[in-house]
Design a protein around this motif. Structure first.
Motif, PDB file in Angstrom:
ATOM      1  N   THR A   1      -2.389  -8.733  -0.105  1.00  0.00           N
ATOM      2  CA  THR A   1      -2.038  -7.185   0.503  1.00  0.00           C
ATOM      3  C   THR A   1      -0.690  -7.624   0.960  1.00  0.00           C
ATOM      4  N   GLN A   2       0.436  -6.604   0.634  1.00  0.00           N
ATOM      5  CA  GLN A   2       1.944  -6.725   1.121  1.00  0.00           C
ATOM      6  C   GLN A   2       2.915  -5.399   1.506  1.00  0.00           C
ATOM      7  N   TYR A   3       2.934  -5.260   2.686  1.00  0.00           N
ATOM      8  CA  TYR A   3       3.179  -3.756   3.179  1.00  0.00           C
ATOM      9  C   TYR A   3       4.962  -4.382   2.834  1.00  0.00           C
TER      10      TYR A   3
ATOM     11  N   ARG B   1       7.976   0.518   9.209  1.00  0.00           N
ATOM     12  CA  ARG B   1       7.183   0.243   9.982  1.00  0.00           C
ATOM     13  C   ARG B   1       6.841   1.468  11.469  1.00  0.00           C
ATOM     14  N   CYS B   2       8.019   2.690  11.546  1.00  0.00           N
ATOM     15  CA  CYS B   2       8.423   3.290  12.373  1.00  0.00           C
ATOM     16  C   CYS B   2       7.158   3.878  12.253  1.00  0.00           C
TER      17      CYS B   2
ATOM     18  N   GLN C   1       3.966   3.989   4.910  1.00  0.00           N
ATOM     19  CA  GLN C   1       4.153   2.555   4.293  1.00  0.00           C
ATOM     20  C   GLN C   1       3.552   2.806   2.913  1.00  0.00           C
ATOM     21  N   ASP C   2       4.558   1.892   2.691  1.00  0.00           N
ATOM     22  CA  ASP C   2       4.735   1.118   1.659  1.00  0.00           C
ATOM     23  C   ASP C   2       3.357  -0.323   1.122  1.00  0.00           C
ATOM     24  N   VAL C   3       2.561  -0.203   0.214  1.00  0.00           N
ATOM     25  CA  VAL C   3       1.163  -0.686   0.573  1.00  0.00           C
ATOM     26  C   VAL C   3       0.712  -1.152  -0.798  1.00  0.00           C
ATOM     27  N   ARG C   4       1.565  -2.308  -1.083  1.00  0.00           N
ATOM     28  CA  ARG C   4       1.045  -3.494  -2.780  1.00  0.00           C
ATOM     29  C   ARG C   4       0.383  -4.563  -2.618  1.00  0.00           C
ATOM     30  N   ARG C   5       0.021  -4.409  -3.651  1.00  0.00           N
ATOM     31  CA  ARG C   5      -1.527  -5.460  -3.845  1.00  0.00           C
ATOM     32  C   ARG C   5      -1.539  -6.419  -5.732  1.00  0.00           C
ATOM     33  N   PRO C   6      -0.449  -7.195  -5.156  1.00  0.00           N
ATOM     34  CA  PRO C   6      -0.272  -7.737  -6.382  1.00  0.00           C
ATOM     35  C   PRO C   6      -1.276  -9.185  -6.776  1.00  0.00           C
TER      36      PRO C   6
END
Length: 907
Positions: free
Chosen positions: A521-523, A527-528, A533-538
């Motif tokens: 999981t990449q965020y 983060r404010c 929040q943009d969450v990616r799961r490559p």
């Protein structure tokens, strides 16, 4: 001057005295002793021409310009001293210094400043130390400009550096395990001479062999990378496949075989096609009994290597109705004898009554009138089969080659008005035309001379099947059944399992291959508070290898196609028979079939796939294992980390499925029990099973594939070649004509089997050529120009033959239709091609081959519109590229060409 100063005055001085030492201990000793003076360091002023020379002690009286020497420099040399003054009260220094003013600034190289005796000459080799100065510190190195950056340390490196150990001798010829092992042992013998153990259980030997194995693997990998980089040297099947696709060549993985199976039954019943299996029994002694087998026999046959076939769903049908009357259908001869269904037939008349049952009573009045029993409809398959030997009437003498399958296009009921027989008129496509004469009734030889009927029958209840079986796999996933903390490798799995507590139980009941996509999981950077929040799961790896082989490959069935197209195979259009579903665990791990929106479809490649297209590619390696390759988010959709996939594969491919006729004789159900008596049989051999293309074939054909297949018409021959690809044509020619403003392409086509060009066919060919048309060219499609000929032959007949019989044979041979033996005549439209000349020698050879002909001469071979008779000097009547010879020999149309025979001799 004492003895020590006398010796010191003659010592060699300079900025690089030997030896070179890293720790200046002498400098501190001179400070503490106070007996000798020397240069401590030199500062260069901001102006670049003033120097401040700092000494260990006080500045001697009388030190002037004659005592200062400066050497060195590369671009700027010969610096001169303009003035030397002691600076006893400096403003910016803590101690006094000797201010030296130069005539100009030096360059970037090092300079050497020395304080020498005034009696010293200009030669540095003869400089004498200034009285009272230590010869070691009578000189100092200075730099007018520093090359080092502001962030670097400009201190000189230590002059004495430990020498690096010599590089080990490497044997670059060591490329395998044995040579690497010996190389390591040789090196250890130099570094560790005391270690001499060579037994296999020794820890050192085990370490050496482990390193040798690793080196062998890396060496192979290094060679493989360079080897697999080129089509000519690649050895792996997947590498060759990808290289070939770069030059627009599709490497095929073969395709499965197809067959037509008839089901003979005494009762009518309905079967679910998805639950049906047809089997060719395994090889062994004896002849297997045809019929239905149960589940235990099915498992035994599968274990022994029986070939399994599954029904193909023609035009979306899911059930198949077996009609008892379709097991054997008589062909109606309208009361005539010595009948046959001639070659090229596309129609037949069937007797629409069931075979008579044994009467239950002798009362004739109790016999019910005949009822229609056939339930054939358009789209059904039918097989014509010779069941009796025409000469003997023995079923064993029936010609197995006289079997032909058709697909009905028209079915109509009728009645024979003579005897009231119920009939069924059926027709099929011209593509399925009968390729031989099918005998219906004959008369046996003497002395019986009995009439023999029903020599051939029609078989209904025909199924189209193909080789391959959907295997029942087992879904096993350790991450689902023993989850622990799996979010690190499979993001979101913990939450998905919390919402589905019975996930492990569902996996155990799923009869398919399954897997989870690993990843992380990449965020995003936002983060404010309040930000989305943009969450990616490559995914870390989207590939997967199917556990079963060989995977079935088959091309889709064309809709409403005749048998000739159903059995025609093109392995390059074949796709893997694989049902793949993938997505969130809750959406895919369900009972039954998941929602179609989670279906991933197989493709030949992903070059035309969009970022949202759920497509995948199957690549088969050298061991036959199938690798699944998904998209990357640009060419095809990319699976996300944590997605759950399930795949139902089908196994069975290649020429192994091309079994002979009457080999598929077993029928089984995937589930349930069938109590009916059914006898499956394939009257025709299975065909179409093709082996995967070999690497040698790909390397041979791929480099020139893009040249062999043109994509645009440039010259006239290109238009003719593209037009000739239509299956309704047997040839085409084209020419570029200048219309006064632009070029027009006149395409002349030769239709197959006729001399007339239908307007619909012309429009279809014109539309087909539009995709290849060059800009600025107009395309017109016309029928070929038929040139009527006038031919005359003088034929001398042998004395023992009748002239009339020989002439009849000549007219049969030189006709425009089919001969009595079923072969096309000499002037049949399919034997005459565009631009093909007419050879007098061919006419002579054809006529001379007839029994009873003694001698033949060609007296006339000219165009019909020509007035003169005769034969061309070279014996060849040449035609233009867009012309076709025409000799219909029709007395009603003499303008269509004619051939005459002047007969002589005979009786």
């Amino acid at each position: 001057m004492n003895r020590a100063n006398a010796h010191a005055s003659h010592a060699t001085i300079g900025c690089a005295p030997l030896p070179a030492c890293s720790v200046p201990a002498r400098r501190e000793k001179l400070r503490l002793a106070g007996t000798l003076n020397g240069i401590d360091y030199v500062e260069v002023g901001d102006d670049g021409i003033s120097l401040c020379v700092h000494l260990f002690g006080d500045i001697p009286q009388g030190l002037g310009m004659a005592n200062v020497r400066i050497t060195g420099g590369d671009r700027i040399t010969g610096l001169r001293v303009l003035s030397v003054n002691p600076e006893l009260e400096p403003d910016m220094h803590d101690d006094a210094c000797l201010r030296v003013l130069l005539d100009r600034e030096g360059d970037h190289t090092a300079y050497c400043l020395c304080l020498v005796d005034a009696a010293s000459g200009n030669d540095p080799a003869g400089w004498l130390v200034y009285p009272g100065f230590d010869p070691r510190y009578a000189c100092a190195t200075l730099h007018f400009r520093l090359d080092c950056a502001k962030t670097l340390d400009c201190a000189d490196e230590a002059p004495c550096v430990k020498a690096s150990p010599p590089a080990p001798e490497i044997n670059y010829l060591a490329k395998d395990y044995a040579s690497f092992r010996q190389l390591f042992l040789d090196r250890l013998a130099l570094d560790m001479p005391a270690w001499q153990e060579r037994h296999v259980p020794d820890l050192g030997i085990a370490l050496v062999e482990t390193l040798a194995y690793t080196a062998d693997y890396l060496s192979y990998y290094q060679d493989a990378v360079a080897t697999e980089a080129y089509l000519g040297t690649a050895r792996k099947r997947i590498s060759v496949r990808r290289h070939a696709r770069l030059v627009d060549y599709r490497m095929h993985e073969g395709c499965n075989a197809r067959a037509l199976v008839t089901l003979a039954s005494s009762n009518d019943l309905s079967l679910e096609l998805a639950n049906l299996l047809l089997l060719a029994p395994p090889s062994g002694p004896g002849h297997p009994q045809p019929g239905v087998i149960d589940a235990a026999q099915l498992d035994t046959a599968r274990a022994q290597g029986a070939l399994i076939y599954e029904p193909m769903l023609l035009d979306g049908m899911t059930t198949f109705d077996v009609v008892a009357a379709h097991s054997a259908i008589r062909l109606h001869s309208w009361g005539d004898e010595l009948c046959c269904l001639p070659r090229g037939s596309t129609r037949a008349t069937l007797v629409d009554t069931a075979p008579p049952a044994p009467p239950a009573a002798t009362d004739a009045a109790a016999v019910a009138p005949p009822q229609r029993a056939l339930k054939l409809a358009a789209g059904d398959l039918l097989i014509f089969e010779e069941v009796l030997g025409p000469q003997t009437g023995n079923p064993a003498d029936a010609d197995p080659a006289h079997r032909h399958a058709v697909r009905l296009t028209d079915v109509r009921t009728s009645v024979d008005p003579l005897d009231g027989t119920l009939l069924l008129e059926v027709a099929w496509d011209a593509c399925d035309a009968l390729p031989f004469d099918l005998c219906l009734s004959v008369r046996t030889p003497a002395p019986d001379c009995a009439w023999l009927h029903d020599v051939s029958l029609a078989r209904g209840n025909v199924l189209l099947v193909d080789h391959g079986e959907h295997v029942r796999g087992q879904c096993t996933s350790t991450a689902i059944c023993l989850p622990g903390d799996s979010d690190g490798d499979y993001p979101g799995l913990t939450a998905a399992l919390a919402a589905m507590p019975d996930a492990c139980t569902r996996c155990g009941t799923l009869a398919e291959d399954c897997w989870l996509v690993p990843g992380s999981t990449q965020y995003g950077c936002c983060r404010c508070d309040g930000a989305v929040q943009d969450v990616r799961r490559p995914p870390a790896d989207t590939g997967h290898v199917l556990p079963d082989a060989p995977l079935t490959w088959a091309e889709p069935l064309p809709p409403h196609a005749p048998v000739c197209r159903l059995l025609a195979r093109d392995p390059r259009q074949a796709l893997p028979q694989l049902a793949v579903y993938g997505g969130a665990l809750a959406d895919v791990l369900v009972a039954g079939t998941p929602d179609p929106r989670w279906r991933w479809l197989p493709r030949q490649d992903l070059l035309e796939s969009g970022p949202d297209d759920r497509h995948f590619v199957v690549e088969v390696d050298d061991d036959g294992a199938a690798h699944l390759r998904f998209g990357d988010g640009v060419l095809g959709a990319q699976p996300q980390a944590g997605d759950f996939f399930r795949a139902a594969s089908r196994i069975g491919n290649g020429p192994a499925g091309n079994v002979g006729r009457d080999s598929i004789v077993w029928l089984a159900l995937k589930s349930g029990v069938l109590s009916a008596e059914l006898q499956p049989r394939n009257p025709l051999p299975a065909s179409g099973g093709t082996a995967p293309e070999s690497l040698a074939e790909v390397k041979l054909y791929a480099p020139g594939a893009f040249r062999a297949k043109s994509l645009r018409a440039v010259v006239a021959d290109d238009y003719a070649r593209f037009a000739a690809q239509a299956p309704e044509l047997q040839g085409a020619a084209a020419a570029l004509e200048w219309s006064g403003s632009w070029y027009a392409v006149d395409v002349m086509v030769d239709p197959l089997g006729c001399e007339n060009l239908p307007s619909a066919l012309a429009r279809r060919i014109r539309t087909q050529l539009e995709r290849y048309r060059r800009i600025g060219h107009d395309v017109e499609v016309h029928a070929a120009c038929y040139v009527p000929l006038r031919i005359a032959l003088f034929v001398c007949v042998l004395p023992d033959f009748l002239v009339a019989h020989v002439e009849a044979e000549l007219r049969d041979r030189f006709g425009t239709g089919l001969r009595r033996d079923g072969t096309p005549g000499f002037f049949h439209p399919d034997r005459l091609r565009l631009g093909a000349p007419v050879f007098a020698s061919a006419l002579l050879a054809e006529a001379q081959s007839i029994a009873g002909v003694a001698h033949v001469e060609v007296t006339t071979l000219v165009r019909a519109e020509g007035g003169d008779d005769g034969v061309p000097d070279d014996g060849v009547l040449h035609l233009a590229a867009r012309e076709i010879a025409q000799v219909d020999n029709d007395p009603d149309h003499p303008d269509h060409g004619s051939i005459s025979f002047d007969m002589g001799g005979g009786r």
